[in-house]
Design a protein around this motif. Structure first.
Motif, mmCIF file in Angstrom:
data_model
loop_
_atom_site.group_PDB
_atom_site.id
_atom_site.type_symbol
_atom_site.label_atom_id
_atom_site.label_comp_id
_atom_site.label_asym_id
_atom_site.label_seq_id
_atom_site.Cartn_x
_atom_site.Cartn_y
_atom_site.Cartn_z
ATOM 1 N N SER A 165 -7.483 72.847 -120.957
ATOM 2 C CA SER A 165 -8.351 74.113 -120.155
ATOM 3 C C SER A 165 -8.588 73.918 -119.075
ATOM 4 O O SER A 165 -8.111 74.841 -118.085
ATOM 5 C CB SER A 165 -9.581 74.620 -121.025
ATOM 6 O OG SER A 165 -9.256 75.214 -122.078
ATOM 7 N N GLU A 195 -13.903 83.885 -126.603
ATOM 8 C CA GLU A 195 -12.914 84.094 -125.597
ATOM 9 C C GLU A 195 -12.045 85.402 -125.648
ATOM 10 O O GLU A 195 -11.796 85.690 -126.885
ATOM 11 C CB GLU A 195 -11.844 82.726 -125.662
ATOM 12 C CG GLU A 195 -12.392 81.736 -125.175
ATOM 13 C CD GLU A 195 -11.681 80.205 -125.774
ATOM 14 O OE1 GLU A 195 -10.492 80.133 -125.426
ATOM 15 O OE2 GLU A 195 -12.381 79.515 -126.561
ATOM 16 N N THR A 200 -7.930 76.782 -127.258
ATOM 17 C CA THR A 200 -8.875 77.588 -127.990
ATOM 18 C C THR A 200 -8.797 77.105 -129.467
ATOM 19 O O THR A 200 -10.001 76.866 -129.959
ATOM 20 C CB THR A 200 -8.519 79.245 -128.046
ATOM 21 O OG1 THR A 200 -8.645 79.524 -126.774
ATOM 22 C CG2 THR A 200 -9.519 79.882 -129.085
ATOM 23 N N GLY A 256 -12.756 79.884 -121.663
ATOM 24 C CA GLY A 256 -12.574 78.740 -122.510
ATOM 25 C C GLY A 256 -13.127 77.524 -121.664
ATOM 26 O O GLY A 256 -13.994 76.783 -122.463
#
Length: 609
Positions: free
Chosen positions: A411, A605, A396, A435
């Motif tokens: 991710s 997110e 993130t 994500g």
């Protein structure tokens, strides 16, 4: 195989008598019994150690476990009064190995008795003798409890003990030390990242502990640990029900200031956050932290857990500056208490790294989350839940910094692990999936991003009105918009914006992001006046809540400048473009959108509750 093992335990001689050649089994059994009788005659304490090993699992048993229990040594002293003498202890171990009934590994300092030899020794002991040796084995196991199931340094010791619990009937024991060991083993399994095994053990034991009554304090502690496992397995409602009952009973029995009661209150706070009752979680968390500080002091590990939990509640309420300050203090104390590589320190670093994102310190967030992720890899490995959360949070931060390729790679690798290792519907998996969907949409794969989001919404065990779910729904609206389904996107983003405002308030960062996104849908569906009014309101709210240079503020300002009929568009564009270049860099996606006059979407997110 199970039938073979049952026969081995009940009547090992039959396995030999029925097997060719006819005399082989009886001869070998007689040889082993002769060796055991000889050991009894010359070194009865050594024979007792061998018999204890026969009543444990057929795994290596550390010599220190066999000779480290003062209570067990008291009993062995009846066979050899000098049993506490290290020289005598070494001789006893050598005699056990010399009997050829056990194997001594000098490197690991363990004794191991093969399954078939164990069965013959138990048969030789008879039922009463086996019961006595199992009781002695349980004393050894209970007194080997490291009493720190959260420390990975202690996990190998717990693994050794756990291997032998079933064989010696430990779960039937009423000894307080053994009962505490069972509680610690369930917590060890939860902290190690194996909640399913922990829950299985807890469920078995709780059925056997019903004889102690519903208000037995040790039973309540075990129930609380079973709830931790339930939560880690994404069985959130079941965990909440257990914790609420445990807290009510402990409050009545032990009072609200008892440390065990406070532990239960901490767990109920986590359940409230998952259920999105953030104000109640904050009130309970604030009260719990005050009580911990008064009862245990500001630097106790449990106090620091409470500080972390209260910081999470503040984050979910949108008060990121207070959350960051509280978490920073807790992290400093964790580092002093446990060092930089302990999982509790690293978890605090993950939490603080998330807070730093929201206060706009992206570079420090990335540094903090990189430290946490690498520390988790080195301490608990790549498959631990703490590592997965740290990896997702670092991705993130990379995404917010505009490093889309690095974010995407991390991710996607993390999502594969989450799907393989965590329960279906686990919130860590859903956050990671959000994500990944953002990365895919940024690459133009909006249909795949929509599919990812719909998968997350389908498997989530949370209520549709939960802000976690509303964030996912809002993201899906963005992907629909990019796919040209503007009417559907408009209706969805309107519903999400209204629901988040009602649930969290208009100044919450999630509500602001939802307004930014809904304004984009209004502009795309031919309602420029409504779009301009909403984006102006969202921009001012973002400036007040997040600050002038926060990425979401810059997106709101850029969208305002790109929206027809919005006032001061040229001035705002100049302001946010300068801030974006200075804060994010000239090549950051947000900067490029502002420079090109493109409206952008804020893909969120969900926060970790």
């Amino acid at each position: 195989m199970p039938q073979y093992l049952r026969l081995l335990d009940a009547a090992p001689a039959r396995l030999f008598e029925d097997a060719p050649p006819a005399d082989y089994g009886r001869a070998i059994t007689a040889t082993w019994r002769l060796a055991l009788d000889r050991l009894h005659g010359t070194q009865p304490a050594a024979a007792a150690l061998l018999e204890v090993c026969a009543c444990l699992a057929p795994e290596p048993v550390p010599v220190d476990l066999l000779l480290g229990s003062e209570r067990a040594l008291d009993e062995l002293a009846g066979l050899d009064p000098d049993v506490r003498d290290p020289i005598v202890q070494a001789r006893l171990v050598r005699e056990v190995a010399a009997s050829a009934l056990a194997r001594l590994d000098p490197q690991s300092r363990t004794l191991q008795v093969k399954r078939l030899v164990q069965a013959v020794v138990r048969d030789h002991l008879g039922p009463d003798g086996v019961a006595g040796r199992r009781r002695l084995a349980r004393l050894m196991l209970a007194d080997a409890d490291p009493h720190d199931p959260g420390d990975p340094v202690r996990w190998p010791a717990y693994a050794v003990v756990l291997a032998h619990v079933e064989a010696c009937r430990a779960t039937d024991d009423d000894d307080p030390a053994m009962r505490q060991l069972i509680v610690d083993l369930v917590r060890y399994l939860y902290r190690r990242g194996d909640p399913r095994t922990g829950l299985d053990l807890a469920t078995t034991v709780l059925e056997r502990w019903r004889r102690f009554g519903d208000d037995d304090p040790v039973t309540l502690r075990l129930r609380a640990e079973s709830a931790n496992s339930l939560r880690m397995m994404a069985r959130y409602a079941e965990a909440a029900a257990v914790n609420a009952d445990v807290l009510a009973r402990l409050t009545r029995i032990s009072g609200p200031d008892d440390p065990i009661t406070l532990n239960a209150a901490n767990s109920v706070g986590a359940d409230l956050r998952i259920a999105a009752d953030y104000p109640a979680a904050y009130r309970l968390g604030s009260d719990t932290l005050d009580r911990y500080r008064r009862v245990l002091g500001p630097d106790h590990q449990r106090t620091l857990y409470a500080a972390n939990n209260l910081a999470v509640s503040l984050r979910l309420l949108g008060d990121h500056r207070r959350a960051s300050a509280l978490q920073a203090d807790a992290l400093r104390r964790q580092r002093r208490l446990n060092g930089d590589t302990h999982p509790d320190t690293l978890h605090a670093a993950t939490s603080h790294g998330i807070d730093l994102l929201w206060v706009g310190d992206l570079a420090e967030s990335r540094r903090m989350l990189t430290w946490s992720y690498e520390g988790h890899l080195g301490t608990v490995g790549p498959d631990h839940p703490g590592t997965l959360l740290a990896a997702t949070s670092l991705a993130t931060a990379l995404r917010w910094l505009g490093r889309r390729t690095a974010a995407k790679e991390l991710s996607e690798a993390t999502l594969d692990r989450c799907r393989r290792l965590l329960a279906r519907g686990h919130l860590y998996t859903l956050i990671c999936l959000a994500g990944v969907s953002a990365d895919r949409s940024a690459a133009g794969r909006h249909d795949r991003a929509r599919g990812d989001t719909e998968e997350a919404m389908k498997v989530s065990p949370l209520d549709a009105a939960n802000p976690f779910m509303l964030v996912l729904r809002g993201n899906r609206a963005g992907f629909l918009s990019r796919l040209g389904e503007h009417g559907t996107a408009l209706a969805e983003s309107a519903a999400v914006a209204e629901a988040l405002r009602e649930r969290l308030g208009p100044a919450h960062p999630f509500s602001i992001a939802a307004d930014v996104n809904h304004a984009d849908d209004l502009a795309r569906t031919g309602e420029p006046a409504a779009a301009a009014a909403l984006i102006e309101e969202a921009y001012e709210a973002a400036r007040a809540t997040l600050g002038e240079e926060h990425p979401h503020t810059l997106v709101a300002g850029g969208n305002l400048a790109a929206t027809p009929r919005a006032g001061n568009g040229t001035v705002v564009r100049r302001t946010v473009l300068g801030a974006a270049v200075a804060r994010l860099g000239a090549d950051h996606p947000v900067t490029l959108d502002i420079r090109a006059g493109r409206r952008a979407r804020i893909i969120l997110e969900p926060n970790v509750p």
